[in-house]
Structures are given as structure tokens and as C-alpha cells.
Scaffold this motif. Structure first.
Motif, PDB file in Angstrom:
ATOM      1  N   PRO A 114       0.812  -1.220   0.000  1.00 42.98           N
ATOM      2  CA  PRO A 114       0.000   0.000   0.000  1.00 42.98           C
ATOM      3  C   PRO A 114       0.845   1.270   0.000  1.00 42.98           C
ATOM      4  N   GLU A 115       2.129   1.153   0.225  1.00 49.13           N
ATOM      5  CA  GLU A 115       3.011   2.315   0.272  1.00 49.13           C
ATOM      6  C   GLU A 115       4.032   2.238  -0.858  1.00 49.13           C
ATOM      7  N   PRO A 116       3.701   2.770  -2.032  1.00 50.10           N
ATOM      8  CA  PRO A 116       4.674   2.756  -3.129  1.00 50.10           C
ATOM      9  C   PRO A 116       5.926   3.530  -2.746  1.00 50.10           C
ATOM     10  N   GLY A 117       7.051   3.148  -3.358  1.00 50.20           N
ATOM     11  CA  GLY A 117       8.314   3.809  -3.058  1.00 50.20           C
ATOM     12  C   GLY A 117       8.869   4.565  -4.244  1.00 50.20           C
ATOM     13  N   GLU A 118       9.789   5.475  -3.952  1.00 49.21           N
ATOM     14  CA  GLU A 118      10.445   6.229  -5.009  1.00 49.21           C
ATOM     15  C   GLU A 118      11.554   5.367  -5.598  1.00 49.21           C
ATOM     16  N   ARG A 119      11.528   5.206  -6.927  1.00 50.29           N
ATOM     17  CA  ARG A 119      12.496   4.344  -7.614  1.00 50.29           C
ATOM     18  C   ARG A 119      13.118   5.096  -8.787  1.00 50.29           C
ATOM     19  N   SER A 120      14.378   4.833  -9.038  1.00 50.60           N
ATOM     20  CA  SER A 120      15.047   5.451 -10.186  1.00 50.60           C
ATOM     21  C   SER A 120      14.691   4.685 -11.458  1.00 50.60           C
ATOM     22  N   LEU A 121      14.921   5.323 -12.594  1.00 53.48           N
ATOM     23  CA  LEU A 121      14.687   4.619 -13.858  1.00 53.48           C
ATOM     24  C   LEU A 121      15.674   3.467 -14.020  1.00 53.48           C
ATOM     25  N   ARG A 122      16.825   3.580 -13.401  1.00 54.72           N
ATOM     26  CA  ARG A 122      17.783   2.466 -13.384  1.00 54.72           C
ATOM     27  C   ARG A 122      17.140   1.260 -12.695  1.00 54.72           C
ATOM     28  N   TRP A 123      16.483   1.505 -11.564  1.00 53.32           N
ATOM     29  CA  TRP A 123      15.797   0.433 -10.853  1.00 53.32           C
ATOM     30  C   TRP A 123      14.662  -0.131 -11.715  1.00 53.32           C
ATOM     31  N   VAL A 124      13.904   0.736 -12.382  1.00 52.89           N
ATOM     32  CA  VAL A 124      12.799   0.276 -13.234  1.00 52.89           C
ATOM     33  C   VAL A 124      13.332  -0.671 -14.306  1.00 52.89           C
ATOM     34  N   ALA A 125      14.448  -0.331 -14.928  1.00 52.64           N
ATOM     35  CA  ALA A 125      15.035  -1.194 -15.964  1.00 52.64           C
ATOM     36  C   ALA A 125      15.454  -2.540 -15.376  1.00 52.64           C
ATOM     37  N   THR A 126      16.128  -2.500 -14.237  1.00 59.11           N
ATOM     38  CA  THR A 126      16.582  -3.733 -13.593  1.00 59.11           C
ATOM     39  C   THR A 126      15.395  -4.592 -13.173  1.00 59.11           C
ATOM     40  N   HIS A 127      14.393  -3.966 -12.589  1.00 59.60           N
ATOM     41  CA  HIS A 127      13.202  -4.687 -12.156  1.00 59.60           C
ATOM     42  C   HIS A 127      12.474  -5.317 -13.350  1.00 59.60           C
ATOM     43  N   THR A 128      12.403  -4.602 -14.452  1.00 57.16           N
ATOM     44  CA  THR A 128      11.745  -5.129 -15.645  1.00 57.16           C
ATOM     45  C   THR A 128      12.469  -6.375 -16.143  1.00 57.16           C
ATOM     46  N   LEU A 129      13.789  -6.316 -16.211  1.00 52.32           N
ATOM     47  CA  LEU A 129      14.555  -7.500 -16.634  1.00 52.32           C
ATOM     48  C   LEU A 129      14.344  -8.668 -15.681  1.00 52.32           C
ATOM     49  N   HIS A 130      14.305  -8.366 -14.388  1.00 50.52           N
ATOM     50  CA  HIS A 130      14.038  -9.420 -13.404  1.00 50.52           C
ATOM     51  C   HIS A 130      12.681 -10.078 -13.669  1.00 50.52           C
ATOM     52  N   GLU A 131      11.660  -9.266 -13.913  1.00 49.24           N
ATOM     53  CA  GLU A 131      10.321  -9.803 -14.168  1.00 49.24           C
ATOM     54  C   GLU A 131      10.302 -10.671 -15.427  1.00 49.24           C
ATOM     55  N   LEU A 132      10.976 -10.225 -16.483  1.00 51.59           N
ATOM     56  CA  LEU A 132      11.022 -11.011 -17.721  1.00 51.59           C
ATOM     57  C   LEU A 132      11.662 -12.369 -17.470  1.00 51.59           C
ATOM     58  N   HIS A 133      12.771 -12.359 -16.749  1.00 52.58           N
ATOM     59  CA  HIS A 133      13.473 -13.610 -16.450  1.00 52.58           C
ATOM     60  C   HIS A 133      12.624 -14.514 -15.553  1.00 52.58           C
ATOM     61  N   HIS A 134      12.068 -13.937 -14.519  1.00 49.56           N
ATOM     62  CA  HIS A 134      11.260 -14.697 -13.554  1.00 49.56           C
ATOM     63  C   HIS A 134      10.071 -15.370 -14.251  1.00 49.56           C
ATOM     64  N   HIS A 135       9.367 -14.638 -15.092  1.00 47.48           N
ATOM     65  CA  HIS A 135       8.196 -15.209 -15.757  1.00 47.48           C
ATOM     66  C   HIS A 135       8.580 -16.208 -16.841  1.00 47.48           C
ATOM     67  N   LEU A 136       9.734 -16.046 -17.444  1.00 48.53           N
ATOM     68  CA  LEU A 136      10.198 -17.045 -18.412  1.00 48.53           C
ATOM     69  C   LEU A 136      10.439 -18.375 -17.708  1.00 48.53           C
ATOM     70  N   ILE A 137      10.976 -18.334 -16.515  1.00 45.33           N
ATOM     71  CA  ILE A 137      11.153 -19.559 -15.724  1.00 45.33           C
ATOM     72  C   ILE A 137       9.787 -20.184 -15.439  1.00 45.33           C
ATOM     73  N   ASP A 138       8.808 -19.367 -15.067  1.00 47.93           N
ATOM     74  CA  ASP A 138       7.452 -19.870 -14.820  1.00 47.93           C
ATOM     75  C   ASP A 138       6.897 -20.584 -16.047  1.00 47.93           C
ATOM     76  N   VAL A 139       7.052 -19.973 -17.217  1.00 41.72           N
ATOM     77  CA  VAL A 139       6.526 -20.558 -18.454  1.00 41.72           C
ATOM     78  C   VAL A 139       7.262 -21.846 -18.803  1.00 41.72           C
ATOM     79  N   ARG A 140       8.563 -21.838 -18.696  1.00 39.61           N
ATOM     80  CA  ARG A 140       9.349 -23.050 -19.025  1.00 39.61           C
ATOM     81  C   ARG A 140       8.987 -24.221 -18.117  1.00 39.61           C
ATOM     82  N   ARG A 141       8.696 -23.951 -16.862  1.00 35.75           N
ATOM     83  CA  ARG A 141       8.289 -25.023 -15.942  1.00 35.75           C
ATOM     84  C   ARG A 141       7.027 -25.717 -16.436  1.00 35.75           C
ATOM     85  N   GLN A 142       6.141 -24.950 -17.025  1.00 36.69           N
ATOM     86  CA  GLN A 142       4.854 -25.496 -17.465  1.00 36.69           C
ATOM     87  C   GLN A 142       4.953 -26.211 -18.808  1.00 36.69           C
ATOM     88  N   MET A 143       5.931 -25.843 -19.601  1.00 39.96           N
ATOM     89  CA  MET A 143       6.011 -26.409 -20.940  1.00 39.96           C
ATOM     90  C   MET A 143       7.053 -27.478 -20.953  1.00 39.96           C
TER      91      MET A 143
END
Length: 143
Positions: A114-143
Motif C-alpha cells: 500500500p506504500e509505493p516507493g520512489e524508484r530510479s529509472l535504473r531500478w525500473v530497468a533492472t526490475h523489468t529485466l528481473h520480471e522477464l526472467h522470472h516469468h520465463l522460468i514460470d513458463v518453461r516449468r509449465q512447458m
């Protein structure tokens, strides 16, 4: 994105729509989520370049599954859109100056904190890559 696209193209339409359990997304639903995440992150980065400390709204990730009919979408369309969304976001990241990477956005993470935090665009880029990698693992587990 090539890994997601390859998985969507290699599997049958039916197999990418199967959920391993009612509470776990199908590979197609994960792919749609990643596509939308890329579009949303692009808009967030652009907002941070236009304004100081913009507030990013939650993307409504769980609601989108039903509202946008993720599991009813055509895998070939989602594969193309994944590719396009990655190109659009990478273009925006490439255009950031050294100072832009330190610009900030009020970001709704961790979800559903409920309390969003202040993040740099550097963090946004890193977080986005993390999400892409994390969800690819999820998909590969199922296939």
C-alpha cells in the motif's frame, strides 16, 4: 523476447492455454502479462522523463487476465506483440541520458504494497529485466 516467442510458436494453441491449477496462469497468460508489462513500463519511463516524480498506478496485473481475455488471445499475435513491445521499451531506454537514469518515479512495488516507493529509472530497468526472467522460468516449468 526470443525465448518467449519461441515457446509460443513451438507449442500448440491448446497447450499454451492450460493452467496447471486454477490459481496459476497459463503460459499464454504469462506471455500476455509480460507484453503488457513492457508497454506499461515504457509509459512509466516516458512519464518520468516528462515530469518530476510521477506516480505510477498499479497495472492491475491480475484483473487484466480476465478483462483483456488473455487466455483467448492468439499465440501468434501475442508473440508478435511481445517482440514489438520489447522494441518500443528498449528504444526508450536507449534514449535515456546519464542524468535520466537517476530520474525517479513513485512505483507500486512490491505488489500489492500500500506504500509505493520512489524508484530510479535504473531500478525500473533492472526490475523489468528481473520480471522477464522470472516469468520465463514460470513458463518453461509449465512447458
Amino acid at each position: 523476447m526470443d525465448a518467449y516467442v519461441g515457446l509460443l510458436q513451438a507449442a500448440s494453441a491448446t497447450s499454451v492455454q492450460l493452467r496447471p491449477s486454477p490459481s496459476v496462469w497459463s503460459p499464454l497468460e504469462y506471455a500476455c502479462h509480460v507484453r503488457d508489462l513492457l508497454y506499461v513500463q515504457r509509459e512509466r519511463v516516458l512519464a518520468a522523463r516528462r515530469r518530476d516524480r510521477p506516480v505510477a498506478e498499479s497495472m492491475g496485473r491480475d484483473e487484466r487476465v480476465e478483462h483483456d481475455g488473455y487466455n483467448d488471445q492468439r499465440p501468434a499475435d501475442v508473440a508478435r506483440e511481445l517482440h514489438d513491445s520489447a522494441l518500443l521499451l528498449s528504444n526508450v531506454f536507449r534514449r535515456l541520458s546519464a542524468a535520466d537514469w537517476d530520474r525517479t518515479i513513485i512505483y507500486p512495488y512490491p505488489y500489492p504494497d500500500p506504500e509505493p516507493g520512489e524508484r530510479s529509472l535504473r531500478w525500473v530497468a533492472t526490475h523489468t529485466l528481473h520480471e522477464l526472467h522470472h516469468h520465463l522460468i514460470d513458463v518453461r516449468r509449465q512447458m
